[in-house]
Design an enzyme around this catalytic site. Structure first.
Site, mmCIF file in Angstrom:
data_model
loop_
_atom_site.group_PDB
_atom_site.id
_atom_site.type_symbol
_atom_site.label_atom_id
_atom_site.label_comp_id
_atom_site.label_asym_id
_atom_site.label_seq_id
_atom_site.Cartn_x
_atom_site.Cartn_y
_atom_site.Cartn_z
ATOM 1 N N CYS A 81 -9.416 5.467 16.287
ATOM 2 C CA CYS A 81 -9.608 5.867 14.891
ATOM 3 C C CYS A 81 -11.059 6.251 14.559
ATOM 4 C CB CYS A 81 -9.074 4.766 13.977
ATOM 5 S SG CYS A 81 -8.766 5.341 12.299
ATOM 6 N N ARG A 117 -5.037 8.905 2.077
ATOM 7 C CA ARG A 117 -5.091 8.070 3.280
ATOM 8 C C ARG A 117 -3.742 8.103 3.986
ATOM 9 N NH1 ARG A 117 -9.620 5.584 4.040
ATOM 10 N NH2 ARG A 117 -8.941 4.334 5.801
ATOM 11 N N HIS A 138 -3.856 1.885 15.788
ATOM 12 C CA HIS A 138 -4.271 0.486 15.911
ATOM 13 C C HIS A 138 -3.040 -0.303 16.361
ATOM 14 C CE1 HIS A 138 -7.973 1.233 13.543
ATOM 15 N NE2 HIS A 138 -7.226 1.977 12.760
HETATM 16 N N1 GLN Z 1 -13.173 5.398 8.167
HETATM 17 C C1 GLN Z 1 -12.314 6.259 8.905
HETATM 18 C C2 GLN Z 1 -11.274 6.935 8.032
HETATM 19 O O1 GLN Z 1 -10.864 6.379 7.021
HETATM 20 C C3 GLN Z 1 -11.669 5.490 10.039
HETATM 21 C C4 GLN Z 1 -10.766 4.371 9.589
HETATM 22 C C5 GLN Z 1 -10.290 3.459 10.693
HETATM 23 O O2 GLN Z 1 -10.953 3.306 11.738
HETATM 24 N N2 GLN Z 1 -9.173 2.793 10.482
HETATM 25 O O3 GLN Z 1 -10.839 8.037 8.350
#
Ligand code: GLN
Length: 245
Positions: A94, A128, A201
């Site tokens: 990520c 998101r 993840h």
């Molecule tokens: N901050 C990054 C995003 O929101 C990665 C998030 C994460 O590693 N879960 O895209």
């Protein structure tokens, strides 16, 4: 392998370790040990130098501010670049996928320079992507569908030198930057050189043991015997079933 003990790096868990991503290194070590291969974790904090001579490296996800600290560190310390030049395998999750690219723009619209080892750029998606992610693998050596949990605001576009890790069956994966037309087929992750990166993840290696063994094979150069760990197959199947519902 450089010595008889497999040395697995966990880089900057103080800033890149969300959602249990440091568990990926624990799983690699345990799957190595159960085959009689000595393994140790080498945890490197943000204020330490990055050792270039480890056998295998892992990097986790992170929030925007933590992630920008990691990006700064990678620009200042060439240890990981030396390791990648030597072909050492690296698993990146990520935020690390984004940091290893040319640059990324975060949720505050700040453009942050990356390490440039992956031919990718990342921009905000405008929403998101949160939830279960399932992919059909495109990387040789992987045969089973993969699952993970995603939570990211960034959408990543791959350049010609980068290949996706998998085709998305459920969830978002690499996503689409705001204002761009989504591709007809969605993909997750990036494969380039010795780097395997994904938005999954989980930790991803707990849910996808085949990927763990592919990394171990690359790091050791050994043909690994199959490993039957009670519960692992049940977890894999249960998560896939849950995610595809
Ligand atoms: N901050 C990054 C995003 O929101 C990665 C998030 C994460 O590693 N879960 O895209």
């Amino acid at each position: 392998m450089s010595e008889s003990t497999l040395r697995i790096g966990v880089l900057f868990p103080d800033v890149l370790g969300t959602y249990g991503d440091t568990g990926n290194a624990l799983i690699l070590a345990e799957r190595a040990r159960r085959r009689g291969i000595d393994a140790e974790l080498v945890t490197v904090s943000l204020n330490e130098d990055i050792p270039a001579e480890l056998d295998l490296y892992t990097l986790g996800g992170g929030e925007d501010t933590a992630q920008s600290l990691a990006a700064q560190k990678f620009r200042d310390d060439s240890g990981l670049l030396h390791a990648l030049d030597a072909g050492k395998p690296l698993l990146a999750i990520c935020a690390s996928l984004q940091v290893l690219g040319h640059w990324y723009r975060d949720a505050r619209d700040e453009r942050v320079e990356g390490l440039g080892v992956l031919d990718v750029t990342t921009d905000p998606q405008g929403h998101r992507a949160i939830g279960e992610l399932v992919c059909e693998p495109l990387l040789e050596g992987l045969t089973q569908p993969m699952s993970g949990f995603e939570n990211h605001g960034g959408g990543t576009v791959l350049g010609p030198n980068a290949r996706p890790l998998g085709r998305v069956i459920a969830g978002v994966g690499n996503g689409t930057p705001e204002g761009m037309t989504p591709e007809p087929i969605a993909y997750d992750g990036v494969v380039q050189g010795s780097v395997i990166a994904t938005y999954m993840h989980g930790p991803v290696l707990a849910r996808n043991p085949e990927l763990a063994d592919l990394l171990l094979t690359r790091a050791t150069g050994l043909e690994l015997a199959p490993l039957d760990v009670p519960g692992v197959e049940a977890l894999r199947a249960e998560r896939l079933d849950f995610a595809c519902r």
